[in-house]
Design an enzyme around this catalytic site. Structure first.
Site, PDB file in Angstrom:
ATOM      1  N   TRP A 157      20.986 -30.853 108.502  1.00 58.34           N
ATOM      2  CA  TRP A 157      20.584 -30.212 107.261  1.00 58.34           C
ATOM      3  C   TRP A 157      20.731 -28.706 107.417  1.00 58.34           C
ATOM      4  O   TRP A 157      20.071 -28.081 108.250  1.00 58.34           O
ATOM      5  CB  TRP A 157      19.127 -30.553 106.929  1.00 58.34           C
ATOM      6  CG  TRP A 157      18.980 -31.968 106.474  1.00 58.34           C
ATOM      7  CD1 TRP A 157      19.035 -32.415 105.202  1.00 58.34           C
ATOM      8  CD2 TRP A 157      18.750 -33.122 107.294  1.00 58.34           C
ATOM      9  NE1 TRP A 157      18.867 -33.782 105.167  1.00 58.34           N
ATOM     10  CE2 TRP A 157      18.694 -34.237 106.426  1.00 58.34           C
ATOM     11  CE3 TRP A 157      18.608 -33.340 108.672  1.00 58.34           C
ATOM     12  CZ2 TRP A 157      18.494 -35.536 106.887  1.00 58.34           C
ATOM     13  CZ3 TRP A 157      18.398 -34.621 109.115  1.00 58.34           C
ATOM     14  CH2 TRP A 157      18.354 -35.710 108.235  1.00 58.34           C
ATOM     15  N   HIS A 174      15.807 -31.864 101.222  1.00 59.53           N
ATOM     16  CA  HIS A 174      15.907 -33.168 100.554  1.00 59.53           C
ATOM     17  C   HIS A 174      14.574 -33.436  99.862  1.00 59.53           C
ATOM     18  O   HIS A 174      13.618 -32.679 100.037  1.00 59.53           O
ATOM     19  CB  HIS A 174      16.260 -34.292 101.544  1.00 59.53           C
ATOM     20  CG  HIS A 174      15.500 -34.246 102.843  1.00 59.53           C
ATOM     21  ND1 HIS A 174      15.777 -35.049 103.911  1.00 59.53           N
ATOM     22  CD2 HIS A 174      14.440 -33.487 103.248  1.00 59.53           C
ATOM     23  CE1 HIS A 174      14.949 -34.795 104.912  1.00 59.53           C
ATOM     24  NE2 HIS A 174      14.127 -33.846 104.526  1.00 59.53           N
ATOM     25  N   ARG A 200      20.557 -26.350 100.256  1.00 59.29           N
ATOM     26  CA  ARG A 200      21.270 -26.368 101.539  1.00 59.29           C
ATOM     27  C   ARG A 200      22.035 -25.062 101.693  1.00 59.29           C
ATOM     28  O   ARG A 200      22.608 -24.561 100.726  1.00 59.29           O
ATOM     29  CB  ARG A 200      22.275 -27.531 101.598  1.00 59.29           C
ATOM     30  CG  ARG A 200      21.694 -28.907 101.356  1.00 59.29           C
ATOM     31  CD  ARG A 200      21.085 -29.519 102.600  1.00 59.29           C
ATOM     32  NE  ARG A 200      20.406 -30.785 102.299  1.00 59.29           N
ATOM     33  CZ  ARG A 200      20.978 -31.975 102.345  1.00 59.29           C
ATOM     34  NH1 ARG A 200      22.249 -32.081 102.680  1.00 59.29           N
ATOM     35  NH2 ARG A 200      20.305 -33.068 102.064  1.00 59.29           N
ATOM     36  N   GLN A 214      18.206 -34.287  93.866  1.00 65.64           N
ATOM     37  CA  GLN A 214      18.131 -35.595  94.486  1.00 65.64           C
ATOM     38  C   GLN A 214      17.031 -36.408  93.829  1.00 65.64           C
ATOM     39  O   GLN A 214      16.125 -35.855  93.199  1.00 65.64           O
ATOM     40  CB  GLN A 214      17.769 -35.449  95.978  1.00 65.64           C
ATOM     41  CG  GLN A 214      18.973 -35.233  96.874  1.00 65.64           C
ATOM     42  CD  GLN A 214      18.608 -35.377  98.337  1.00 65.64           C
ATOM     43  OE1 GLN A 214      17.422 -35.393  98.690  1.00 65.64           O
ATOM     44  NE2 GLN A 214      19.611 -35.465  99.176  1.00 65.64           N
ATOM     45  N   VAL A 257      14.748 -43.796 108.660  1.00 64.55           N
ATOM     46  CA  VAL A 257      14.860 -45.210 108.285  1.00 64.55           C
ATOM     47  C   VAL A 257      15.460 -46.005 109.436  1.00 64.55           C
ATOM     48  O   VAL A 257      16.187 -45.477 110.262  1.00 64.55           O
ATOM     49  CB  VAL A 257      15.723 -45.412 107.007  1.00 64.55           C
ATOM     50  CG1 VAL A 257      14.981 -44.956 105.765  1.00 64.55           C
ATOM     51  CG2 VAL A 257      17.063 -44.706 107.134  1.00 64.55           C
ATOM     52  N   ALA A 311      13.179 -46.891 101.559  1.00 68.90           N
ATOM     53  CA  ALA A 311      13.345 -45.576 100.948  1.00 68.90           C
ATOM     54  C   ALA A 311      14.810 -45.378 100.633  1.00 68.90           C
ATOM     55  O   ALA A 311      15.677 -45.970 101.277  1.00 68.90           O
ATOM     56  CB  ALA A 311      12.858 -44.479 101.898  1.00 68.90           C
TER      57      ALA A 311
END
Ligand SMILES: [Zn+2]
Length: 348
Positions: A157, A174, A200, A214, A257, A311
């Site tokens: 990121w 994010h 970003r 997002q 995740v 998610a």
């Protein structure tokens, strides 16, 4: 000074009155004929010079002419005044059958329209919409998402850091930090979406912006599986792009995740055959997703043995671009009214 002179005077006066077509020239006629310095007035004044035997007849005749001319003058004046009034009414008239001028009313930005549409779609599936802070701490933006400060993934990121001593403050990279913020305040079941701006440190081009939008989705409960994730995303695609849409999952890595996938929807333009919009692949990339990492659940105090969750994150700007065939993401924040006004109709 004879009766003939009087007859001529009358004839001329009547003829010139016929030529009078507005109140201004009527006033002039009045001045020239029956006014204090008018021709008839001059005739009446001159009666004294007439011979005593002609005077009574001339006097009577002159008075008759005066009565006739004053009557004609009054009639002409009434005529002209009424015509002038008619003309003014016609000019000033308001035609109530004409359509009014439309006032310029602001409408939602195309990205805001899409956020509302997505919120409606997820509301049907029981998801609440939440908004989070755009200025975040590194704790929420990274640490609680299983990205500790020494983790190499942190470099993925390209973060904009707000320069403050002794604490790490960033513009959120994010919408995922809201996962932890929501879970900290809630006990399962959790079903929430978080749309919003993210930042970003990136060079701009037709497909990259340093600020974009997002939508984060999170569901945590007992016995949540990857099948639930797939069902929810498929339903979203169906609502957004029409029935018969298919979802594709491919393995991908995100620290928060496990397992992680990227997900795509088959192209609604070509039905998967390949076209300009899907760059001949047949698939439209939507974002990343997966099952919430046990460390993330533990990080907010959830029992990861009891609860599981999924998610996902998707790019809102990209969905708007696909829907309307927009080929430059910079148009959204370019503030060009010619671009934005095209979406005024779409929001009604
Ligand atoms: Zn296509």
């Amino acid at each position: 000074m004879t009766l003939d002179d009087l007859a001529t005077l009358r004839q001329e006066a009547e003829r010139s009155l016929e030529r009078v077509h507005d109140l201004e020239s009527l006033q002039a006629w009045d001045r020239d004929v029956i006014g204090a310095k008018g021709s008839l007035t001059a005739f009446l004044r001159g009666l004294g010079k007439a011979s005593p035997e002609d005077r009574p007849a001339l006097g009577r005749a002159a008075n008759d002419v005066k009565t006739a001319l004053v009557t004609a003058f009054d009639a002409r004046k009434a005529e002209l005044q009424s015509a002038a009034l008619d003309a003014r009414l016609a000019t000033d008239a308001v035609d109530v059958t004409l359509p009014g001028r439309k006032p310029t009313i602001g409408v939602d930005h195309p990205v805001s329209q899409m956020i509302r549409e997505l919120s409606d779609i997820f509301a049907l599936m029981g998801f609440q919409t939440a908004f989070g802070p755009e200025v975040e701490t590194g704790h929420y933006n990274f640490d609680l998402l299983n990205i500790p400060s020494d983790h190499p993934a942190r470099d993925v990121w390209d973060t904009m850091i707000v320069d403050t001593p002794n604490s790490e403050i960033v513009l959120r990279t994010h919408t995922s930090p809201m996962q932890a913020r929501v879970m900290e305040k809630t006990t399962p079941p959790v079903r929430v979406i978080v749309p919003g701006r993210v930042y970003r440190y990136e060079a701009q081009d037709a497909s990259h912006e340093w600020m974009f939008h997002q939508l984060e989705g999170l569901a945590v409960d007992e016995r949540i599986t990857l099948a639930d994730l797939k069902g929810v995303l498929r339903e979203m695609a169906r609502q957004l792009f029409g029935p018969n849409r298919r979802i594709r999952f491919r393995c991908d890595f995100f620290p928060f995740v496990e397992p992680g996938v990227d997900f795509a929807v088959d192209c609604m333009i070509c039905n998967g055959a390949g076209c300009r919009v899907c760059k001949q692949t047949g698939w439209l990339e939507m974002g990343g997703a997966g099952m919430v990492h046990p460390s993330v659940l533990e990080g907010v105090g959830y029992d990861s043995e009891k609860y599981t969750g999924f998610a996902f994150g998707l790019g809102i700007d990209r969905i708007v671009m696909q829907r309307y065939g927009i080929n430059d993401v910079r148009a959204f924040a370019g503030n060009d009214l010619r671009f934005l006004q095209q979406f005024a109709v779409a929001s009604r």
